[in-house]
Design an enzyme around this catalytic site. Structure first.
Site, short mmCIF file in Angstrom:
data_model
loop_
_atom_site.label_atom_id
_atom_site.label_comp_id
_atom_site.label_asym_id
_atom_site.label_seq_id
_atom_site.Cartn_x
_atom_site.Cartn_y
_atom_site.Cartn_z
N ARG A 48 0.85 -1.19 0.00
CA ARG A 48 0.00 0.00 0.00
C ARG A 48 0.89 1.25 0.00
NH1 ARG A 48 -3.88 -1.22 5.01
NH2 ARG A 48 -1.89 -1.95 5.84
N ASP A 73 2.33 4.91 -0.22
CA ASP A 73 1.78 6.17 0.25
C ASP A 73 1.63 7.18 -0.88
OD1 ASP A 73 1.81 5.23 2.91
OD2 ASP A 73 3.91 5.82 3.14
N TYR A 95 12.62 -2.24 -2.42
CA TYR A 95 12.35 -0.81 -2.58
C TYR A 95 13.68 -0.10 -2.87
CZ TYR A 95 7.61 -1.03 -0.58
OH TYR A 95 6.28 -1.29 -0.34
N ARG A 132 11.29 4.70 4.49
CA ARG A 132 11.53 6.14 4.54
C ARG A 132 12.20 6.55 5.85
NH1 ARG A 132 5.78 8.54 3.32
NH2 ARG A 132 6.88 10.49 3.85
#
Length: 260
Positions: A52, A54, A112, A200
């Site tokens: 999911r 952002d 990622y 992040r």
């Protein structure tokens, strides 16, 4: 009924994240995809997603799946979808998978990438895809810190409030920091799963190491503290891209040998 798996890419700049939300918040990737499918075959479906992402986060290898009774052949689904989708979302491939496949729960690991623009003057053409840090960053120290993140740990320190996870143990197979051409620094994170904002927060912590605010050797204590305040900085969303979701027994080092 068929279970269809899609691999897709999107520029998340103009979307309020992947997951469908109330229209007042703005468009989402999931809402856009489900709306286009309804126009194509007059059927409402609910997509399951591997991650999911952002608002503002991008993907070059997101995976979704959905059950459908439509007869359109899977090899024609990408072209049909792309004919109606906005240009910042593309379906790359479609295939029929077993009924028990779920793009989130069947995933073995994910990759990622986070891009940092480390020039004094930001790159105009990377402004939507890289976090600009004008201060010189020590990438070697950032890699030293990243090494401590690899392995199985309780990553509660690196989980933002608002996530739905009750368990904070995750395994990071690879966290690599590398300088690229034109003043860019790339952070690759490969793991069996990631908490809310985890990548992040990891990048924000590594940037603080690169600036000299945190020592590489402080990372084990920061992890062990399980205190969110010890890793305060959350890197902006627009530098993050979901690159790959793996569903096979292949190890990350076999798929991305160049990162190991």
């Amino acid at each position: 009924m068929r279970n269809i798996r899609l691999r897709l890419a999107y520029d998340g700049t103009h979307y309020h994240g992947f997951q469908r939300q109330a229209k007042a918040y703005g468009p989402t990737i999931q809402g856009t995809l489900e709306s286009v499918w309804a126009k194509l075959v007059e059927e409402e479906v609910t997509l399951a997603m591997a991650g999911r992402t952002d608002a503002g986060v991008h993907a070059s290898g997101q995976v979704v799946n959905y059950m459908t009774s439509a007869r359109i052949p899977e090899e024609k689904i990408p072209k049909a979808f792309n004919s109606l989708l906005p240009r910042d979302i593309r379906i790359l491939e479609a295939e029929c998978v077993p009924d028990d496949f779920n793009s989130r729960w069947s995933a073995r690991w994910k990759r990622y990438d986070y891009l940092i623009d480390n020039k004094s003057i930001p790159d105009t053409f990377q402004r939507l895809y890289a976090y600009h840090v004008p201060q010189s960053l020590n990438a070697d120290r950032m890699q030293q810190a990243a090494n401590y993140l690899e392995g199985c740990h309780n990553f509660k320190t690196f989980a933002a409030a608002g996530g739905d996870s009750k368990r904070f143990e995750r395994t990071i197979y690879r966290c690599k920091v590398s300088r690229e051409d034109k003043g860019m620094i790339r952070v690759n994170c490969i793991g069996d799963g990631f908490l809310y904002h985890m990548v992040r927060i990891i990048v924000g912590t590594l940037v603080d190491v690169g600036r000299g605010r945190i020592l590489p050797g402080d990372i084990p204590d920061i992890i062990a503290s399980q205190e969110r305040r010890r890793a305060r900085m959350v890197a902006p969303a627009h530098g993050l891209t979901l690159v790959h979701v793996n569903y096979t027994n292949e190890s990350p080092s076999a798929v991305f040998e160049e990162l190991f």
